[in-house]
Design a protein around this motif. Structure first.
Motif, PDB file in Angstrom:
ATOM      1  N   ASN A 155      -4.549   3.631   6.913  1.00  0.00           N
ATOM      2  CA  ASN A 155      -5.700   3.805   6.024  1.00  0.00           C
ATOM      3  C   ASN A 155      -6.321   5.186   6.186  1.00  0.00           C
ATOM      4  O   ASN A 155      -6.707   5.835   5.198  1.00  0.00           O
ATOM      5  N   GLU A 156      -6.429   5.657   7.430  1.00  0.00           N
ATOM      6  CA  GLU A 156      -6.997   6.976   7.687  1.00  0.00           C
ATOM      7  C   GLU A 156      -6.112   8.074   7.086  1.00  0.00           C
ATOM      8  O   GLU A 156      -6.615   9.036   6.493  1.00  0.00           O
ATOM      9  N   CYS A 166      -2.514  -0.417  10.992  1.00  0.00           N
ATOM     10  CA  CYS A 166      -3.113  -0.481   9.656  1.00  0.00           C
ATOM     11  C   CYS A 166      -4.296   0.485   9.548  1.00  0.00           C
ATOM     12  O   CYS A 166      -4.469   1.151   8.515  1.00  0.00           O
ATOM     13  N   CYS A 167      -5.104   0.552  10.589  1.00  0.00           N
ATOM     14  CA  CYS A 167      -6.240   1.483  10.595  1.00  0.00           C
ATOM     15  C   CYS A 167      -5.762   2.922  10.469  1.00  0.00           C
ATOM     16  O   CYS A 167      -6.331   3.719   9.710  1.00  0.00           O
ATOM     17  N   VAL A 181       0.837  -1.202   0.000  1.00  0.00           N
ATOM     18  CA  VAL A 181       0.000   0.000   0.000  1.00  0.00           C
ATOM     19  C   VAL A 181       0.869   1.248   0.000  1.00  0.00           C
ATOM     20  O   VAL A 181       0.602   2.214  -0.732  1.00  0.00           O
ATOM     21  N   ARG A 210      -6.428   0.313   0.002  1.00  0.00           N
ATOM     22  CA  ARG A 210      -6.442   0.298   1.466  1.00  0.00           C
ATOM     23  C   ARG A 210      -5.923  -1.045   1.979  1.00  0.00           C
ATOM     24  O   ARG A 210      -6.019  -2.066   1.298  1.00  0.00           O
TER      25      ARG A 210
END
Length: 245
Positions: free
Chosen positions: A61-62, A57-58, A32, A44
């Motif tokens: 992604n944000e 990871c969250c 990514v 994502r």
């Protein structure tokens, strides 16, 4: 002893599965991030719950999502600035061409009455050219972020009522009926008064230029929580081939 071996074997198997999951997650993160470096902000990371890297990871992604949103806003802003510059540049050509033509007329034989008329047109177009040039400089500064605002406390209701009074005769000349709904109490906002007035004046000028004659123009001024909301509505004389947005 056998029970201990079984327990150790189970623990090792569990750790191995967890390690494989972490390695897979790390691989996805790298892929990514490589896509982000190439300019692809649509991909994502697939979140695997209850893994040591799920929170990381969250967050990644944000960050990617926020970066994409900011990029879209920046591109829209650049496109708006380009359109604004194009429109202003085009508008400047109109009075400039008129000035050149009337100067040429003055250089040729003419009566005193015609000369006075030519000078009146030149003065009017010169004022218009000066204002458009100032607008172009202001737009250039705004697009580059080089603008210093003088923030003061302003009664927005009073400012709008004054502007409405200034445009009353102009609207009437086109058969426009102005219908305003103001709050009973003053409506104070913090803003740069000169630039806020320019924005409001531009709205009124657009109504004057483009509204269908003999129609109503609606102005609604209200408080919405901690914000002041202005709504102007009118029917355009010509169809607008643009989205409402």
């Amino acid at each position: 002893m056998t029970g201990v071996l079984i327990l150790l074997t189970s623990l090792c198997a569990g750790l191995l599965i967890c390690l494989l999951g972490v390695m897979k997650q790390i691989k996805e993160i790298n892929e990514v991030l490589e896509d982000v470096q190439k300019g692809n902000l649509d991909r994502r990371i697939v979140i695997h719950r209850n893994t040591p890297l799920s929170d990381t990871c969250c967050r990644i992604n944000e960050i990617v999502m926020q970066t994409k949103e900011k990029l879209i806003l920046s591109e829209k802003g650049a496109a708006r600035n380009d359109r604004l510059m194009t429109c202003l540049s085009h508008d400047i050509r109109t009075p400039l061409t008129s000035i050149i033509n009337y100067v040429d007329l003055l250089e040729h034989p003419h009566t005193d009455e015609e000369g006075a008329e030519y000078l009146e047109v030149l003065e009017r177009q010169s004022r218009r050219l000066k204002k458009l040039t100032e607008d172009l400089v202001e737009a250039s500064r705004a697009s580059s972020g080089n603008v210093t605002l003088q923030i003061t406390r302003i009664d927005l209701k009073e400012l709008l009522m004054q502007t409405s009074g200034e445009f009353e005769e102009r609207f009437s000349s086109r058969g426009l009926r102005f219908v305003a709904d103001y709050p009973q109490e003053p409506l104070f906002v913090k803003a740069d008064g000169r630039r806020l007035w320019r924005i409001i004046e531009n709205l009124y000028r657009n109504v004057e230029k483009y509204a269908m004659p003999h129609t109503r123009v609606y102005l609604d001024v209200r408080r919405d929580g901690d914000e002041a909301v202005i709504s102007m509505k009118n029917i355009s004389e010509q169809p607008l081939n643009i989205s409402a947005e």
